[in-house]
Design a protein around this motif. Sequence first.
Motif, mmCIF file in Angstrom:
data_model
loop_
_atom_site.group_PDB
_atom_site.id
_atom_site.type_symbol
_atom_site.label_atom_id
_atom_site.label_comp_id
_atom_site.label_asym_id
_atom_site.label_seq_id
_atom_site.Cartn_x
_atom_site.Cartn_y
_atom_site.Cartn_z
ATOM 1 N N ALA A 133 0.806 -1.216 0.000
ATOM 2 C CA ALA A 133 0.000 0.000 0.000
ATOM 3 C C ALA A 133 0.845 1.275 0.000
ATOM 4 C CB ALA A 133 -0.944 0.002 1.203
ATOM 5 N N ASP A 134 2.027 1.223 0.625
ATOM 6 C CA ASP A 134 2.841 2.431 0.760
ATOM 7 C C ASP A 134 3.970 2.534 -0.265
ATOM 8 O OD1 ASP A 134 1.278 3.263 2.910
ATOM 9 O OD2 ASP A 134 2.419 1.977 4.288
ATOM 10 N N ARG A 135 3.985 1.610 -1.231
ATOM 11 C CA ARG A 135 4.996 1.676 -2.286
ATOM 12 C C ARG A 135 4.591 2.699 -3.340
ATOM 13 N NH1 ARG A 135 7.947 -3.154 -2.768
ATOM 14 N NH2 ARG A 135 8.113 -4.063 -0.680
ATOM 15 N N PHE A 136 5.607 3.109 -4.118
ATOM 16 C CA PHE A 136 5.345 3.976 -5.270
ATOM 17 C C PHE A 136 5.310 3.119 -6.536
ATOM 18 C CE2 PHE A 136 6.834 6.837 -2.030
ATOM 19 C CZ PHE A 136 6.030 7.946 -2.206
ATOM 20 N N PRO A 137 4.578 3.575 -7.563
ATOM 21 C CA PRO A 137 4.432 2.762 -8.774
ATOM 22 C C PRO A 137 5.754 2.236 -9.331
ATOM 23 C CG PRO A 137 2.925 4.600 -8.888
ATOM 24 C CD PRO A 137 3.742 4.779 -7.625
ATOM 25 N N GLU A 138 6.792 3.086 -9.334
ATOM 26 C CA GLU A 138 8.063 2.647 -9.940
ATOM 27 C C GLU A 138 8.727 1.520 -9.163
ATOM 28 O OE1 GLU A 138 10.595 6.086 -10.013
ATOM 29 O OE2 GLU A 138 11.122 5.870 -7.901
ATOM 30 N N GLU A 139 8.264 1.277 -7.934
ATOM 31 C CA GLU A 139 8.819 0.178 -7.134
ATOM 32 C C GLU A 139 8.083 -1.141 -7.383
ATOM 33 O OE1 GLU A 139 10.237 2.159 -3.052
ATOM 34 O OE2 GLU A 139 8.102 2.455 -3.430
ATOM 35 N N LEU A 140 7.101 -1.103 -8.277
ATOM 36 C CA LEU A 140 6.277 -2.290 -8.522
ATOM 37 C C LEU A 140 6.553 -2.869 -9.902
ATOM 38 C CD1 LEU A 140 2.794 -0.969 -7.299
ATOM 39 C CD2 LEU A 140 4.542 -2.181 -5.961
ATOM 40 N N SER A 141 6.289 -4.174 -10.059
ATOM 41 C CA SER A 141 6.361 -4.808 -11.374
ATOM 42 C C SER A 141 5.166 -4.335 -12.213
ATOM 43 C CB SER A 141 6.290 -6.326 -11.216
ATOM 44 O OG SER A 141 4.983 -6.710 -10.833
ATOM 45 N N GLY A 142 5.242 -4.588 -13.511
ATOM 46 C CA GLY A 142 4.143 -4.224 -14.403
ATOM 47 C C GLY A 142 2.833 -4.866 -13.968
ATOM 48 N N GLY A 143 2.915 -6.138 -13.598
ATOM 49 C CA GLY A 143 1.705 -6.848 -13.168
ATOM 50 C C GLY A 143 1.099 -6.214 -11.925
ATOM 51 N N GLU A 144 1.974 -5.832 -10.989
ATOM 52 C CA GLU A 144 1.476 -5.183 -9.768
ATOM 53 C C GLU A 144 0.865 -3.815 -10.081
ATOM 54 O OE1 GLU A 144 4.480 -7.156 -6.437
ATOM 55 O OE2 GLU A 144 5.167 -5.441 -7.599
ATOM 56 N N GLN A 145 1.511 -3.075 -10.969
ATOM 57 C CA GLN A 145 0.956 -1.766 -11.349
ATOM 58 C C GLN A 145 -0.428 -1.933 -11.984
ATOM 59 O OE1 GLN A 145 3.600 1.209 -13.158
ATOM 60 N NE2 GLN A 145 5.304 -0.163 -12.725
ATOM 61 N N GLN A 146 -0.561 -2.951 -12.816
ATOM 62 C CA GLN A 146 -1.879 -3.153 -13.427
ATOM 63 C C GLN A 146 -2.909 -3.528 -12.366
ATOM 64 O OE1 GLN A 146 -3.857 -2.051 -15.292
ATOM 65 N NE2 GLN A 146 -3.454 -2.928 -17.319
ATOM 66 N N ARG A 147 -2.485 -4.287 -11.350
ATOM 67 C CA ARG A 147 -3.429 -4.645 -10.280
ATOM 68 C C ARG A 147 -3.830 -3.402 -9.475
ATOM 69 N NH1 ARG A 147 0.441 -9.140 -8.692
ATOM 70 N NH2 ARG A 147 -0.452 -8.976 -6.609
ATOM 71 N N VAL A 148 -2.900 -2.456 -9.290
ATOM 72 C CA VAL A 148 -3.257 -1.186 -8.634
ATOM 73 C C VAL A 148 -4.339 -0.486 -9.463
ATOM 74 C CG1 VAL A 148 -2.466 1.100 -7.928
ATOM 75 C CG2 VAL A 148 -0.959 -0.883 -7.619
ATOM 76 N N SER A 149 -4.141 -0.477 -10.765
ATOM 77 C CA SER A 149 -5.105 0.249 -11.604
ATOM 78 C C SER A 149 -6.479 -0.437 -11.571
ATOM 79 C CB SER A 149 -4.560 0.440 -13.021
ATOM 80 O OG SER A 149 -5.041 -0.534 -13.895
ATOM 81 N N ILE A 150 -6.497 -1.748 -11.394
ATOM 82 C CA ILE A 150 -7.788 -2.446 -11.243
ATOM 83 C C ILE A 150 -8.437 -2.049 -9.912
ATOM 84 C CG2 ILE A 150 -8.928 -4.685 -10.991
ATOM 85 C CD1 ILE A 150 -6.754 -5.853 -12.863
ATOM 86 N N ALA A 151 -7.632 -1.996 -8.851
ATOM 87 C CA ALA A 151 -8.172 -1.601 -7.546
ATOM 88 C C ALA A 151 -8.763 -0.185 -7.627
ATOM 89 C CB ALA A 151 -7.084 -1.659 -6.478
ATOM 90 N N ARG A 152 -8.042 0.708 -8.311
ATOM 91 C CA ARG A 152 -8.547 2.076 -8.493
ATOM 92 C C ARG A 152 -9.874 2.069 -9.265
ATOM 93 N NH1 ARG A 152 -4.779 5.640 -12.125
ATOM 94 N NH2 ARG A 152 -5.490 4.015 -13.531
ATOM 95 N N ALA A 153 -9.958 1.194 -10.254
ATOM 96 C CA ALA A 153 -11.166 1.160 -11.094
ATOM 97 C C ALA A 153 -12.390 0.676 -10.327
ATOM 98 C CB ALA A 153 -10.925 0.280 -12.319
#
Length: 219
Positions: A133-153
């Motif tokens: 939860a407290d990471r920044f996008p650049e610290e995440l893999s592509g798959g994790e970033q996409q999962r963040v965007s799903i959570a936002r959606a």
Amino acid sequence: ESIIQLRQVSKVYANGSHALVNINLDIKKGDFLFITGPSGSGKSTLLKMLYGDEHPSNGDIIVHKECPHQLRGNQLSMLRRRIGIVFQDYKLIPRRTVAENISVVLWAQSYTRQEIERRLQPALKMVGLTDKADRFPEELSGGEQQRVSIARAIVATPPILLADEPTGNLDPDNSWQVIKILKKLNQLGITVVVTTHDENLIRLSDHPVVQIRNGKLYR
Ligand code: ADP
Ligand code: ADP
């Protein structure tokens, strides 16, 4: 009952490009539909028209009993609140944490701090990112970033989720994880529409598929 309906919808862009030709499509509440087809066939154009980002040149579109192309300003915002959208390139805010990226939509809709807290945790859990939860996008893999965007959606619990090539930048493992999350959301009652040109993913998924080729829809 259809939650999304297209009747004889065509789209000609200003440069004369015929992106969609006489499309008819009915998507029922609770459906999970794949839209497939080669690059440039019209998949993004179709999704954009569902949330009013492009207007049809001809025909009628009904989403949630509204015509997105006839709505302006506040009315369009209200419809868009009922539609979660996921893009191929995630569109996260770089200098905001995962939690902040997900909360942004709730702040924008004037949810209380308490309500935001209440919604954040289940959204993080749904995509398996509680511990990031407290990471920044650049610290995440592509798959994790996409999962963040799903959570936002989905954090504002929209009844419709549109995903435009959500696995386009992901390897097969991460792609399959994303599809599994979309399936789980669909089982919770969300109507899900996913575009992809990944035939392998479609074969594994066991959901209805329509194909677009040269702007025409085939079942
Ligand atoms: P897909 O999502 O299947 O790759 P698109 O919907 O992006 O396809 O594009 C369909 C067709 O419309 C393509 O020929 C594309 O070049 C064209 N197109 C898409 N967006 C625009 C635009 N803003 N202006 C002009 N032509 C466009
Ligand atoms: P579920 O959790 O919905 O039961 P599974 O993980 O059991 O789904 O996988 C369902 C199907 O997808 C199986 O045929 C499995 O082999 C395949 N599969 C699972 N993970 C992957 C992956 N990372 N890449 C490609 N195919 C996969």
